[in-house]
Write an enzyme that holds these catalytic residues in place. Structure first.
Site, PDB file in Angstrom:
ATOM      1  CB  ALA A  57      -0.866  -0.004   1.248  1.00 28.46           C
ATOM      2  N   GLY A 102       0.585  -4.950   0.844  1.00 26.61           N
ATOM      3  CA  GLY A 102      -0.618  -4.986   0.008  1.00 26.61           C
ATOM      4  C   GLY A 102      -0.363  -5.633  -1.350  1.00 26.61           C
ATOM      5  CD  GLU A 105      -2.296  -7.534   2.824  1.00 29.86           C
ATOM      6  OE1 GLU A 105      -1.961  -6.384   2.470  1.00 29.86           O
ATOM      7  OE2 GLU A 105      -2.851  -7.773   3.901  1.00 29.86           O
ATOM      8  CD  GLU A 125       1.883  -5.610   5.716  1.00 36.11           C
ATOM      9  OE1 GLU A 125       2.686  -6.544   5.916  1.00 36.11           O
ATOM     10  OE2 GLU A 125       1.076  -5.617   4.776  1.00 36.11           O
TER      11      GLU A 125
HETATM   12  N1  CO8 Z   1       4.603   3.174  -0.464  1.00 34.15           N
HETATM   13  C1  CO8 Z   1       4.978   4.366  -1.004  1.00 34.15           C
HETATM   14  N2  CO8 Z   1       6.112   4.535  -1.715  1.00 34.15           N
HETATM   15  C2  CO8 Z   1       6.883   3.460  -1.914  1.00 34.15           C
HETATM   16  C3  CO8 Z   1       6.557   2.192  -1.388  1.00 34.15           C
HETATM   17  C4  CO8 Z   1       5.346   2.067  -0.651  1.00 34.15           C
HETATM   18  N3  CO8 Z   1       4.912   0.904  -0.145  1.00 34.15           N
HETATM   19  N4  CO8 Z   1       7.536   1.316  -1.726  1.00 34.15           N
HETATM   20  C5  CO8 Z   1       8.439   2.016  -2.441  1.00 34.15           C
HETATM   21  N5  CO8 Z   1       8.042   3.306  -2.561  1.00 34.15           N
HETATM   22  C6  CO8 Z   1       8.741   4.389  -3.254  1.00 34.15           C
HETATM   23  C7  CO8 Z   1       9.918   4.884  -2.439  1.00 34.15           C
HETATM   24  O1  CO8 Z   1       9.499   5.815  -1.467  1.00 34.15           O
HETATM   25  C8  CO8 Z   1      10.776   5.501  -3.527  1.00 34.15           C
HETATM   26  O2  CO8 Z   1      10.236   6.754  -3.841  1.00 34.15           O
HETATM   27  P1  CO8 Z   1      11.225   8.038  -4.022  1.00 34.15           P
HETATM   28  O3  CO8 Z   1      12.047   7.699  -5.233  1.00 34.15           O
HETATM   29  O4  CO8 Z   1      10.274   9.168  -4.224  1.00 34.15           O
HETATM   30  O5  CO8 Z   1      12.040   8.123  -2.773  1.00 34.15           O
HETATM   31  C9  CO8 Z   1      10.531   4.606  -4.740  1.00 34.15           C
HETATM   32  O6  CO8 Z   1       9.305   3.896  -4.465  1.00 34.15           O
HETATM   33  C10 CO8 Z   1      11.633   3.567  -4.959  1.00 34.15           C
HETATM   34  O7  CO8 Z   1      11.771   2.834  -3.740  1.00 34.15           O
HETATM   35  P2  CO8 Z   1      13.211   2.655  -3.011  1.00 34.15           P
HETATM   36  O8  CO8 Z   1      14.117   3.788  -3.359  1.00 34.15           O
HETATM   37  O9  CO8 Z   1      12.929   2.376  -1.579  1.00 34.15           O
HETATM   38  O10 CO8 Z   1      13.714   1.348  -3.781  1.00 34.15           O
HETATM   39  P3  CO8 Z   1      14.739   0.267  -3.207  1.00 34.15           P
HETATM   40  O11 CO8 Z   1      15.087  -0.619  -4.355  1.00 34.15           O
HETATM   41  O12 CO8 Z   1      15.859   0.921  -2.462  1.00 34.15           O
HETATM   42  O13 CO8 Z   1      13.911  -0.587  -2.111  1.00 34.15           O
HETATM   43  C11 CO8 Z   1      11.996  -1.786  -1.309  1.00 34.15           C
HETATM   44  C12 CO8 Z   1      12.857  -1.388  -2.538  1.00 34.15           C
HETATM   45  C13 CO8 Z   1      12.798  -2.725  -0.392  1.00 34.15           C
HETATM   46  C14 CO8 Z   1      10.765  -2.525  -1.829  1.00 34.15           C
HETATM   47  C15 CO8 Z   1      11.578  -0.510  -0.527  1.00 34.15           C
HETATM   48  O14 CO8 Z   1      11.032   0.429  -1.439  1.00 34.15           O
HETATM   49  C16 CO8 Z   1      10.576  -0.748   0.554  1.00 34.15           C
HETATM   50  O15 CO8 Z   1      10.915  -1.236   1.623  1.00 34.15           O
HETATM   51  N6  CO8 Z   1       9.299  -0.391   0.317  1.00 34.15           N
HETATM   52  C17 CO8 Z   1       8.238  -0.539   1.291  1.00 34.15           C
HETATM   53  C18 CO8 Z   1       7.818  -1.973   1.444  1.00 34.15           C
HETATM   54  C19 CO8 Z   1       6.737  -2.101   2.496  1.00 34.15           C
HETATM   55  O16 CO8 Z   1       6.958  -1.876   3.672  1.00 34.15           O
HETATM   56  N7  CO8 Z   1       5.525  -2.473   2.049  1.00 34.15           N
HETATM   57  C20 CO8 Z   1       4.385  -2.600   2.906  1.00 34.15           C
HETATM   58  C21 CO8 Z   1       3.602  -1.336   2.900  1.00 34.15           C
HETATM   59  S1  CO8 Z   1       2.336  -1.298   4.118  1.00 34.15           S
HETATM   60  C22 CO8 Z   1       1.097  -2.163   3.453  1.00 34.15           C
HETATM   61  O17 CO8 Z   1       1.134  -2.628   2.337  1.00 34.15           O
HETATM   62  C23 CO8 Z   1      -0.062  -2.272   4.381  1.00 34.15           C
HETATM   63  C24 CO8 Z   1      -1.288  -2.775   3.722  1.00 34.15           C
HETATM   64  C25 CO8 Z   1      -2.457  -2.642   4.633  1.00 34.15           C
HETATM   65  C26 CO8 Z   1      -3.114  -1.317   4.556  1.00 34.15           C
HETATM   66  C27 CO8 Z   1      -4.416  -1.332   5.251  1.00 34.15           C
HETATM   67  C28 CO8 Z   1      -5.355  -0.208   4.918  1.00 34.15           C
HETATM   68  C29 CO8 Z   1      -5.057   1.167   5.307  1.00 34.15           C
END
Ligand code: CO8
Length: 250
Positions: A57, A102, A105, A125
Site C-alpha cells: 500500500a 498490500g 495480498e 508491515e
Molecule cells: N509506499 C509508497 N512509496 C513506496 C513504497 C510504498 N509501499 N515502496 C516504495 N516506494 C517508493 C519509495 O518511497 C521511492 O520513492 P522516491 O524515489 O520518491 O524516494 C521509490 O518507491 C523507490 O523505492 P526505493 O528507493 O525504496 O527502492 P529500493 O530498491 O531501495 O527498495 C523496497 C525497494 C525494499 C521494496 C523498498 O522500497 C521498501 O521497503 N518499500 C516498502 C515496502 C513495504 O513496507 N511495504 C508494505 C507497505 S504497508 C502495506 O502494504 C499495508 C497494507 C495494509 C493497509 C491497510 C489499509 C489502510
C-alpha cells in the site's frame, strides 16, 4: 489485450507500483464489472517496470490516518481483493518483482500465481508498526499454513521466488523473460475449458473458506486499533524520512 486474455498492469513504476487510493478505485471499478465488452476469458495481473509487482500500500497515504479511517480503508481494500478472488474469470498473478504488504495480498487474491525468479515476497508491515490490513493474515495461512505464515508475519522477512514456490505461495517460477509467456500458456489452457465450469470452480473453492469472513473483519478492526498507536505514526514517518523506526510499544 492479447487474444482473449486481458493483461492488467499495475502502473506506477516510479513508486514500485505502491497501491494508492486511485489504483484501489480503479481495481474496484474493474472488478465490479463483468467486462463483457472486452470478451476476455482470463485476466493476468502484473506490474509495470522491472522491479515490482507492487511494493505494498502507499505508505505515504497511510501516515496520519485516524483509527476509524484506517479500519475503514482496510475493509475497503479487503472487499476489493475479495472481488478479485471471487471474480467469475480466472485471474493469474504474474509476479515480476517485489510483492510486499498490500502487493503480496493482491497476489494472494489471484487464483494462480507465477513468479519471476527475481520476485520477492513478504508482509513487512510489522517493520512499520502495523499489521497487514488487506487480508494478509488470513490468506497467507490459507496458502502456506499457520506455522510459516505466522513466522513471516511476525518477522516481516522477505522471501525469494524459490522459497515462495517451496512453501506453496506461488505455483511456478520462471526466468523473468518467460514470465508472461508462461502466464499466457496457463491462460490458453484454461481458455479451452468450459467457462461456466471455471467460474463454478472459483465459487466452490472460495466456499471452502467462507467461514474465514470473521477473520477479515477482525484483521481490519485490529489494523484500526494498531493505527492509533505512536508506533504506527513512527513506522510510517520513518519510512518517509528514509530512516529506521524507533518503536516504543505505545
Ligand atoms: N509506499 C509508497 N512509496 C513506496 C513504497 C510504498 N509501499 N515502496 C516504495 N516506494 C517508493 C519509495 O518511497 C521511492 O520513492 P522516491 O524515489 O520518491 O524516494 C521509490 O518507491 C523507490 O523505492 P526505493 O528507493 O525504496 O527502492 P529500493 O530498491 O531501495 O527498495 C523496497 C525497494 C525494499 C521494496 C523498498 O522500497 C521498501 O521497503 N518499500 C516498502 C515496502 C513495504 O513496507 N511495504 C508494505 C507497505 S504497508 C502495506 O502494504 C499495508 C497494507 C495494509 C493497509 C491497510 C489499509 C489502510
Amino acid at each position: 489485450m492479447r487474444g482473449e486474455v486481458l493483461i492488467l498492469n499495475l502502473n506506477r513504476p516510479d513508486a514500485l507500483n505502491a497501491l494508492n487510493s486511485t489504483m484501489f478505485d480503479e481495481l474496484d471499478s474493474f472488478f465490479s464489472s463483468e467486462y463483457k465488452e472486452y470478451d476476455a476469458n482470463c485476466i493476468i495481473i502484473t506490474g509495470k517496470g522491472e522491479k515490482a509487482f507492487a511494493a505494498g500500500a502507499d505508505i505515504k497515504e497511510l501516515h496520519g490516518l485516524s483509527s476509524a479511517q484506517a479500519e475503514s480503508l482496510s475493509r475497503k481494500g479487503q472487499i476489493i481483493f475479495s472481488k478479485i478472488e471471487e471474480f467469475h474469470l480466472p485471474i493469474i498473478g504474474a509476479i515480476n518483482g517485489f510483492a510486499l504488504g498490500g502487493g503480496c495480498e493482491l497476489a494472494m487474491a489471484c487464483h494462480i500465481r507465477i513468479a519471476s525468479s527475481k520476485a520477492k515476497f513478504g508482509q513487512p508491515e510489522v517493520g512499520l508498526g502495523i499489521i497487514p490490513g488487506y487480508g494478509g493474515t488470513q490468506r497467507l495461512i490459507q496458502l502456506i499454513g499457520k506455522g510459516k505464515a505466522t513466522e513471516l508475519l511476525l518477522t516481516g522477512d522477505l522471501i525469494n521466488a524459490e522459497e515462495a514456490h517451496r512453501l506453496g505461495l506461488v505455483n511456478y517460477v520462471t526466468e523473468p523473460e518467460q514470465l508472461m509467456d508462461r502466464a499466457m500458456e496457463i491462460a490458453a489452457k484454461m481458455q479451452t475449458r468450459g467457462p461456466l465450469a471455471l467460474s463454478g470452480v472459483i465459487r466452490s473453492v472460495n466456499q471452502y473458506f467462507s467461514s474465514a469472513h470473521e477473520g477479515y473483519l477482525f484483521e481490519a478492526k485490529t489494523f484500526g486499533e494498531v493505527a492509533s498507536t505512536e508506533d504506527f505514526a513512527e513506522g510510517t514517518k520513518a519510512f518517509i524520512e528514509k530512516r529506521k523506526p524507533v518503536f516504543q510499544g505505545k
